[in-house]
Design an enzyme around this catalytic site. Structure first.
Site, mmCIF file in Angstrom:
data_model
loop_
_atom_site.group_PDB
_atom_site.id
_atom_site.type_symbol
_atom_site.label_atom_id
_atom_site.label_comp_id
_atom_site.label_asym_id
_atom_site.label_seq_id
_atom_site.Cartn_x
_atom_site.Cartn_y
_atom_site.Cartn_z
ATOM 1 N N TYR A 1 -2.253 -0.590 9.969
ATOM 2 C CA TYR A 1 -2.149 -0.908 8.184
ATOM 3 C C TYR A 1 -0.637 -0.760 7.749
ATOM 4 O O TYR A 1 -0.382 -1.632 7.282
ATOM 5 C CB TYR A 1 -3.636 -0.376 8.222
ATOM 6 C CG TYR A 1 -3.986 -0.643 6.462
ATOM 7 C CD1 TYR A 1 -4.003 -1.736 6.087
ATOM 8 C CD2 TYR A 1 -2.957 0.452 4.980
ATOM 9 C CE1 TYR A 1 -4.143 -2.407 4.809
ATOM 10 C CE2 TYR A 1 -3.023 -0.275 3.540
ATOM 11 C CZ TYR A 1 -3.709 -1.197 3.510
ATOM 12 O OH TYR A 1 -3.739 -1.510 2.319
ATOM 13 N N SER B 1 0.723 -1.595 -0.211
ATOM 14 C CA SER B 1 0.164 -0.346 0.099
ATOM 15 C C SER B 1 0.508 1.145 0.281
ATOM 16 O O SER B 1 1.887 1.237 0.483
ATOM 17 C CB SER B 1 -0.826 0.094 1.339
ATOM 18 O OG SER B 1 -1.316 1.618 1.425
#
Ligand SMILES: NC(=O)c1ccc[n+]([C@@H]2O[C@H](COP(=O)([O-])OP(=O)(O)OC[C@H]3O[C@@H](n4cnc5c(N)ncnc54)[C@H](OP(=O)(O)O)[C@@H]3O)[C@@H](O)[C@H]2O)c1
Length: 251
Positions: free
Chosen positions: A156, A143
């Site tokens: 995350y 990501s």
């Protein structure tokens, strides 16, 4: 040299975690199109069955396995059930997004389990067979939040930064044995993972404006990059994090 010797996956078996939705679903279809037999793994049986049926009706070879990667036992069960795998795609992921001050240890553990521990365990379990057969490809989905913080990156972002580190460690360990490990780095992609963020048109437009392409990502944007990284032609590409983000990361 022909296209098959660069990109062909005939005779290869691919395991795609999270292959029943979003980016993983698109990658599963793409690898099947290139000739691989694709094993789709996720928790929900219905979406797995739909995915397998879709690949088969397009002429591809696919099977499904129900697996819960939130526990180490679940990861080992999947590795036991998968059989010999030449291409491992780690796309299963979760993003719970509480503000950091509210992020408790349960959210931290849940995030690390699916996003980081599962790719580690599956790599440890499946790479030895790849090494033995002299061919392996590990593709993980990271990501932007691995390298920049926004939209409550919290646990995350930390899990994805570590996932990129894991891929480099795998590349160091196994590339000389024919097993590469690389990472695809999306920007903002319209998938069920982002249902809540995507329901705010202002957020969707402002994220699209951060790209050069002028739009957010679509799962199919990952198809060609995945075929490249899974195929024989990418043998000398390893330990890399490759953005597929319309320019988001360089804007
Ligand atoms: N969408 C984005 O903008 C974006 C951006 C950057 C990175 N990513 C990354 O890209 C990957 C794919 O995301 P996506 O947007 O395609 O998400 P998605 O549409 O929500 O798909 C997630 C997939 O993972 C599976 N999964 C979730 N938890 C699981 C578990 N405990 N065990 C087994 N499977 C599990 C889901 O199936 P079940 O729920 O049935 O288990 C589903 O197949 C993720 O790693 C995500 O972090 C996405």
């Amino acid at each position: 040299m022909d296209l098959h010797s660069l990109f062909g996956l005939g005779g290869r078996r691919a395991l795609v975690t999270g292959g029943s939705s979003g980016i993983g679903l698109a990658i599963a279809g793409a690898l099947a199109t290139a000739g691989a037999e694709v094993v789709v793994a996720a928790r929900g049986r219905d979406r797995i069955d739909e995915t397998v049926a879709g690949i088969r009706s397009a002429g591809g070879r696919a099977a499904g396995l129900v697996a819960d990667l939130s526990t180490r036992a679940g990861c080992h069960e999947l590795a036991d059930a998968a059989g010999p795998i030449d291409v491992l795609v780690n796309s299963a992921g979760i993003n719970i997004r509480p503000p950091l001050s509210d992020l408790d240890e349960d959210v931290w553990d849940a995030t690390m389990s699916v996003n980081l521990d599962a790719p580690f365990i599956l790599g440890q379990r499946l790479a030895p067979g790849m090494i033995e057969r002299g061919y392996g490809r590990i593709i993980s989905i990271s990501s932007q939040q691995a390298s920049r913080a926004f939209a409550s990156s919290g646990a995350y972002g930390a899990s994805k930064a570590a996932l990129e580190g894991l891929a480099r460690s795998q590349a160091e360990a196994w590339t000389a044995s024919g097993v590469t490990s690389n990472v695809l780095v999306p920007g903002f992609v319209l998938t069920p993972l982002n249902r809540r963020l995507a329901s705010d048109p202002g957020v969707v437009a402002s994220l699209a404006a951060r790209t050069f392409a002028g739009r957010n990502g679509l799962p199919d944007d990952f198809a060609a990059a995945a075929i490249f990284l899974a195929g024989p032609g990418s043998a000398y590409v390893t330990g890399q994090s490759i953005a597929v983000d319309g320019g988001f990361s360089v804007h």
